[in-house]
Scaffold this active site. Structure first.
Site, PDB file in Angstrom:
ATOM      1  N   ASN A  63     120.421  -2.413  39.021  1.00 54.86           N
ATOM      2  CA  ASN A  63     121.539  -2.520  38.084  1.00 54.86           C
ATOM      3  C   ASN A  63     121.357  -3.784  37.254  1.00 54.86           C
ATOM      4  O   ASN A  63     121.578  -4.892  37.747  1.00 54.86           O
ATOM      5  CB  ASN A  63     122.856  -2.562  38.858  1.00 54.86           C
ATOM      6  N   TRP A  64     120.948  -3.616  36.008  1.00 54.72           N
ATOM      7  CA  TRP A  64     120.647  -4.763  35.156  1.00 54.72           C
ATOM      8  C   TRP A  64     121.904  -5.470  34.653  1.00 54.72           C
ATOM      9  O   TRP A  64     121.811  -6.569  34.102  1.00 54.72           O
ATOM     10  CB  TRP A  64     119.819  -4.323  33.953  1.00 54.72           C
ATOM     11  N   LYS A  65     123.055  -4.830  34.775  1.00 59.29           N
ATOM     12  CA  LYS A  65     124.306  -5.375  34.265  1.00 59.29           C
ATOM     13  C   LYS A  65     124.130  -5.725  32.771  1.00 59.29           C
ATOM     14  O   LYS A  65     123.460  -4.985  32.050  1.00 59.29           O
ATOM     15  CB  LYS A  65     124.762  -6.558  35.116  1.00 59.29           C
ATOM     16  N   HIS A  76     131.988   0.249  40.134  1.00 52.30           N
ATOM     17  CA  HIS A  76     131.412  -1.033  40.541  1.00 52.30           C
ATOM     18  C   HIS A  76     132.525  -2.077  40.647  1.00 52.30           C
ATOM     19  O   HIS A  76     133.511  -2.037  39.899  1.00 52.30           O
ATOM     20  CB  HIS A  76     130.359  -1.486  39.527  1.00 52.30           C
ATOM     21  N   GLU A  81     132.798  -4.971  39.649  1.00 51.29           N
ATOM     22  CA  GLU A  81     133.066  -5.698  38.404  1.00 51.29           C
ATOM     23  C   GLU A  81     133.939  -4.867  37.474  1.00 51.29           C
ATOM     24  O   GLU A  81     134.764  -5.420  36.733  1.00 51.29           O
ATOM     25  CB  GLU A  81     131.743  -6.089  37.739  1.00 51.29           C
ATOM     26  N   GLU A  89     128.985  -2.079  48.532  1.00 53.27           N
ATOM     27  CA  GLU A  89     128.733  -3.421  48.026  1.00 53.27           C
ATOM     28  C   GLU A  89     129.874  -4.348  48.458  1.00 53.27           C
ATOM     29  O   GLU A  89     130.937  -4.357  47.822  1.00 53.27           O
ATOM     30  CB  GLU A  89     128.642  -3.405  46.503  1.00 53.27           C
ATOM     31  N   GLY A 113     126.007 -11.555  44.399  1.00 49.14           N
ATOM     32  CA  GLY A 113     125.670 -12.758  43.661  1.00 49.14           C
ATOM     33  C   GLY A 113     125.859 -14.052  44.420  1.00 49.14           C
ATOM     34  O   GLY A 113     125.653 -15.135  43.868  1.00 49.14           O
ATOM     35  N   SER A 129     123.344  -9.210  47.115  1.00 53.09           N
ATOM     36  CA  SER A 129     122.334 -10.241  47.397  1.00 53.09           C
ATOM     37  C   SER A 129     121.108  -9.662  48.114  1.00 53.09           C
ATOM     38  O   SER A 129     120.568 -10.262  49.044  1.00 53.09           O
ATOM     39  CB  SER A 129     122.941 -11.395  48.199  1.00 53.09           C
ATOM     40  N   GLY A 180     121.047  -6.083  42.217  1.00 47.66           N
ATOM     41  CA  GLY A 180     121.547  -6.734  41.011  1.00 47.66           C
ATOM     42  C   GLY A 180     120.549  -7.710  40.436  1.00 47.66           C
ATOM     43  O   GLY A 180     119.565  -7.330  39.805  1.00 47.66           O
ATOM     44  N   GLY A 181     120.773  -8.999  40.663  1.00 47.13           N
ATOM     45  CA  GLY A 181     119.938 -10.039  40.049  1.00 47.13           C
ATOM     46  C   GLY A 181     118.456  -9.891  40.307  1.00 47.13           C
ATOM     47  O   GLY A 181     117.633 -10.121  39.416  1.00 47.13           O
TER      48      GLY A 181
END
Length: 266
Positions: A17-19, A108, A110, A178, A184, A224, A245-246
């Site tokens: 997921n590049w966000k 999600h 967010e 999640e 994060g 994470s 994610g990141g």
């Protein structure tokens, strides 16, 4: 349910997921480099790879994947509950289907937090995705406050039950657990924590859609995720992959996560 047998039937899914990162030009470079890196490492098809770029990158990614026959599935980060009309800024599932998207992330944390998406909105988006032949990646998870007040699985179980309310037993879905407190933070859940919640989520699928659906549905862990901890999660019988994610924005790190079976001997 025979754990070894059912796990063998579920192809692991590693989803990036590049966000809100990478423009369409950066997408070309990233997808090509990831493909080359995995080819150089002789990665096989035992793990399905999916990428979820921003909306503005989807056409570019689709064209590149098709032209170079890159074995990545394409997904979107959200979908509208509406098919068309005066909904400024919304993206219809029909549009995503035309772009050969296979997956779409729904609910999600967010979106739930920053855009006030309720369980009802998530359920409506799940229906919209299925209507257009998209596989919804239904995200559920608890905050640190939820964890303290209700325990680890209560909120995710409630969220999933609401999302599946009108889903048919033969629907193709993916569930992503999640824990919001882990996203994060650099502090992932333990493999046992992930397993306990994912097992509870599989039980919800069995209750609402039946044992066959529970057996075939992939449940991902997200929060994470790194190359150094992915193997621990993937050893658990009810964890079928990861929503990354990141780390999905770093080619070497993401490719190492994808290749968890090789480099850690799972």
């Amino acid at each position: 349910m025979a754990v070894n047998e059912t796990v063998a039937q579920r192809t692991p899914l590693i989803a990036g997921n590049w966000k809100m990162n990478l423009d369409h030009l950066q997408t070309v470079a990233f997808v090509q480099k990831l493909d080359w890196t995995l080819r150089d490492a002789k990665h096989d098809d035992a793990v399905e790879i999916a990428i979820f770029p921003p909306f503005t990158d989807l056409r570019t990614a689709q064209t590149l994947i098709d032209a170079d026959r890159i074995p990545f599935a394409l997904g979107a980060q959200d979908v509208s509950a509406q098919d068309s009309g005066a909904y400024t800024g919304e993206i219809s599932g029909a549009f995503l289907a035309k772009l050969a998207c296979r997956y779409v992330i729904i609910g999600h944390s967010e979106r739930r937090e920053y855009h006030a998406e309720s369980d009802a909105v998530v359920a409506a988006k799940v229906q919209a995705a299925l209507k257009h032949g998209l596989v919804p990646v239904i995200c559920v998870g608890e905050t640190a406050a939820d964890l303290e007040e209700f325990g680890a699985s209560a909120v995710p179980v409630s969220q999933l039950r609401a999302a599946l309310a009108d889903v048919k037993p033969d629907a193709d879905i993916v569930v992503a657990y999640e824990p919001v407190w882990a996203i994060g933070s650099g502090q992932a859940a333990t493999p046992q924590q992930a397993q306990d919640v994912c097992a509870a989520l599989r039980a919800v699928i069995a209750e609402t859609l039946g044992d066959a659906a529970a057996s075939r549905t992939r449940i991902l862990y997200g929060g994470s995720v790194k190359s150094g901890n992915i193997a621990g999660f993937m050893r658990e019988p009810d964890v079928d992959g990861a929503l990354v994610g990141g780390a999905s924005l770093l080619v070497d790190e993401f490719s190492a996560i994808v290749r968890y079976q090789k480099h850690v001997g799972v």
